[in-house]
Design an enzyme around this catalytic site. Sequence first.
Site, PDB file in Angstrom:
ATOM      1  CB  SER A 135       9.362   6.325 -22.180  1.00 33.64           C
ATOM      2  OG  SER A 135       9.391   5.004 -22.681  1.00 33.64           O
ATOM      3  CE1 TYR A 148       5.431   7.597 -25.542  1.00 39.66           C
ATOM      4  CE2 TYR A 148       6.950   5.748 -25.375  1.00 39.66           C
ATOM      5  CZ  TYR A 148       6.085   6.647 -24.779  1.00 39.66           C
ATOM      6  OH  TYR A 148       5.878   6.593 -23.419  1.00 39.66           O
TER       7      TYR A 148
END
Length: 250
Positions: A135, A148
């Site tokens: 990501s 995350y």
Amino acid sequence: MEKRYALITGATSGIGEATAKIFLENNYLCFLVGRNIEKLKEIEKNFKKNSFIFKCNLLEEKERKKLKDFIFERTDYLNVLINSAGIIKSGNIENTEIKDLKEMMEINLYAPFYLIKCFLPLLKKRNGSIINVSSVTGKRAFPNVLSYCISKAALDHMTRCLALELAPFGIRVNSVNPGVVITNLHKRGGMDEENYQKFLENSKKTHPLGRVGKPEELAELIYFLASEKAGWITGETISIDGGRAQTCLR
């Protein structure tokens, strides 16, 4: 031509599903892993000759071991391993519990680590390629997604470390780092439909190219990285984010 085998996790939605389709369309024999058995059966129906489906919650160690047995019973080599399964949850240092961080690390980092370690003997036999779906948060810090960000940054560094470790075996290891892509990731993480649409609309402003990404765009890059055309690329964390990683927080 020799059969080519790919293992793809998170194959029932979003980037994983789009990736599964492009590999299947290019005559790979694919082991497709996901939690949605109905979606797996749908893909199997469309690509019956080329797909092996396996329902698996990668959070569960017992299920990961069953997946290992399932694949070792059907092939003695792998050409490609794609770690696409992932989860996201909101939270900061004040409201994120250790159990939340552990869950994030379990699926976003430990599961890829386990699968790479588990199937390394099969990948060695074909100078395989490993692609991790990371990501933009692996490269840049963003507020309210602390665990995350941590998990994806760790995944990126694992990619670099393994690229060095596995290069002597001819195995390449890379990550793709998307910005906001239209998937079910955020909704599965607790965002309702109304807020998700607002999030997508706002993301048009935060991504310099003025739009969010499509799963198929990620799938094309993943397919390229797995191919011989990318034969001299390893240890890279490749941004595919409409320029998001180049911007400042706003």
